[in-house]
Design a protein around this motif. Structure first.
Motif: not given
Length: 124
Positions: A6, A21-23, A25, A27, A70, A74-76, A78
């Motif tokens: 986050e 944001s939450c990245a 890892s 996909s 989302r 970019v696999n994120t 929000y």
């Protein structure tokens, strides 16, 4: 092992805005949710989003003020937070369900992967 990171927390005045944001890892487009824990309180559900982003869910306390979205390219995930109130002060956690599960839950026990949290402080 799926990792979530986050970012975007901080200090803001009441009425202000932040975007978390939450990245992720992976996909795999996991069902993803935001929870929060305020000082002295239990962790509570804030919002969740389906794998394709087509369905979103909110707690009554944030509905109309927060927006989850989302970007799977970019696999994120929000969380846009507007009209922030002092009672929104908490550590916000991003969480993801395991594998290809499609059902969205509001209970924290349904989520397998968790981020480390990001602090949001709203001053009055």
């Amino acid at each position: 092992q799926v990792q979530l990171v986050e970012s975007g927390g901080g200090l803001v005045q009441a009425g202000g805005s932040l975007r978390l944001s939450c990245a992720v890892s992976s996909s795999s487009r996991h069902v993803t949710a935001w929870f929060r824990r305020a000082p002295g309180k239990q962790r509570e559900f804030v919002s969740a989003i389906s794998r394709d982003g087509g369905n979103t869910y909110y707690s009554d306390s944030v509905k109309g003020r927060f927006t989850i979205s989302r970007d799977n390219s970019v696999n994120t995930v929000y969380l846009s937070m507007n009209s922030l109130k002092p009672e929104d002060t908490a550590v916000y956690y991003c969480a993801a369900r395991g594998g290809l599960i499609t059902v969205v839950h509001r209970t924290s026990s349904s989520y397998t992967y968790w981020g480390q949290g990001t602090q949001v402080t709203v001053s009055s």
